[in-house]
Design an enzyme around this catalytic site. Sequence first.
Site, PDB file in Angstrom:
ATOM      1  N   ASP A 305       0.841  -1.205   0.000  1.00 30.29           N
ATOM      2  CA  ASP A 305       0.000   0.000   0.000  1.00 30.29           C
ATOM      3  C   ASP A 305       0.879   1.260   0.000  1.00 30.29           C
ATOM      4  O   ASP A 305       0.560   2.264   0.655  1.00 30.29           O
ATOM      5  CB  ASP A 305      -0.977   0.002   1.189  1.00 30.29           C
ATOM      6  CG  ASP A 305      -2.156   0.948   0.974  1.00 30.29           C
ATOM      7  OD1 ASP A 305      -2.223   1.600  -0.095  1.00 30.29           O
ATOM      8  OD2 ASP A 305      -3.015   1.038   1.869  1.00 30.29           O
ATOM      9  N   PHE A 323      -3.899  10.072   4.744  1.00 25.34           N
ATOM     10  CA  PHE A 323      -3.644   8.695   5.181  1.00 25.34           C
ATOM     11  C   PHE A 323      -2.543   8.064   4.327  1.00 25.34           C
ATOM     12  O   PHE A 323      -2.482   8.282   3.123  1.00 25.34           O
ATOM     13  CB  PHE A 323      -4.910   7.849   5.006  1.00 25.34           C
ATOM     14  CG  PHE A 323      -6.007   8.161   5.985  1.00 25.34           C
ATOM     15  CD1 PHE A 323      -6.026   7.552   7.236  1.00 25.34           C
ATOM     16  CD2 PHE A 323      -7.026   9.047   5.660  1.00 25.34           C
ATOM     17  CE1 PHE A 323      -7.052   7.815   8.139  1.00 25.34           C
ATOM     18  CE2 PHE A 323      -8.057   9.319   6.563  1.00 25.34           C
ATOM     19  CZ  PHE A 323      -8.071   8.710   7.804  1.00 25.34           C
TER      20      PHE A 323
END
Length: 429
Positions: A305, A323
């Site tokens: 990710d 984020f």
Amino acid sequence: MKIIIKNGRIIDPLSGTDEHADVLIVDDRIEKIKAGIPDKDAHEILDATDCLVLPGLIDMHVHFREPGREDIETIIGGSIVAAKSGFTSVCTMPNTTPVIDNQALVRFIKLEAEKGPINVFPIATITKGSRGEEISEMGELVQGGAVGFSDDGRPIMRSILMRRALEYVRMFDLPIITHSEDLDLSDNGVMNEGATSTFLGLKGIPREAEEVMIARDVILTRLTRGKLHVAHVSSGGSLDIIRRAKDEGINVSCETAPHYFSLTDESIAEQLSLAKMYPPLRTEHDRRAIIEGLRNGIIDVIATDHAPHLENEKKQEIEYSPFGIIGLETAVPLVITILVKENNFSFREAFAKLTCNPSRILNLERGELKTGSVADITVINPDKTVTIDDTFLISKCKNTPFIGRKLYGSVEFTICNGKVVYRSEQGQH
Ligand SMILES: [Zn+2]
Ligand SMILES: [Zn+2]
């Protein structure tokens, strides 16, 4: 072109091979794996003494920000970082600007990637504009080269749409990859909801925001007989749901990221926004459950990710910070240090999650080390340490909570399609 990788420990997670041997590469293929291959007429010899010789690593979840935010990261720049980190293949998430929701954009990524050192497999959106209203033209996206579908960054909140998407992908045997988040439950929280968020006075995201969506999606996968891959699993409760689904024979796979088996929500106290990601870091109980899930096979894949952010954006107060953290360069060191050294995983168990398993889920036909296969190979010294600092990190964005950590596992060579695309300084004899 002939290259010999000498004196390494060959590990192929798919076949179970674990032996000392040499590898002969001719052009872009593995010609021979055998002890004592003679040096004669090799153009190059790579010394792999004390090293693991693995199938080229695959990261099925990265964010390269191009098109739209090339100031943060580009397809070529991200590919160079990936090669340095031992990855020969990455799958790019489509939440760029614009999002990758048509065939021309899928082709653009593939064309741009051809100028870089590694294989890039684009993931396209599930819905047009990732707006969660209308399914994208999946057939055209597949023709363009998309290997999966995701609206990553946001969830599909409408269940009827998820049902349709899971029905459509049956035609292609490709997965719907979900960012599992119930936005009503996560409600602008910034970290895991629990004792630590209460102590720090920060707004929490309950684990249920992740778990209810995973529960819904496995139920819809059972209904549609579609194919589901759950991205970035962080909670032990999510694993209970996925285990039951797998026991029932539902076609679901899942991934976790290295930070979920390495850190807990207590890191927020020290690292603040540098440890802010979705899903949030959870508790030690969850971290243990993630490690057990990797061991018992409920978790199929480790994916990073990788989410670069500019320093001035990421270092804002935690409420405003975006984020995500970068993950490519710390992946191998965390797998070796946390899984192999601290939790006694075999190399084969650990690296199956970065080779044959993601290849199987996305039909990439990579992730194997055998005679005749494509010469995508990663050479790692598992006993050599690296320090995660500004010199080690070549990524333009250095948003990682692992800064300053000394870890085991150094990537020595990365070979992609028969070409040496990265060699460590020590590898440069
Ligand atoms: Zn996500
Ligand atoms: Zn993501």
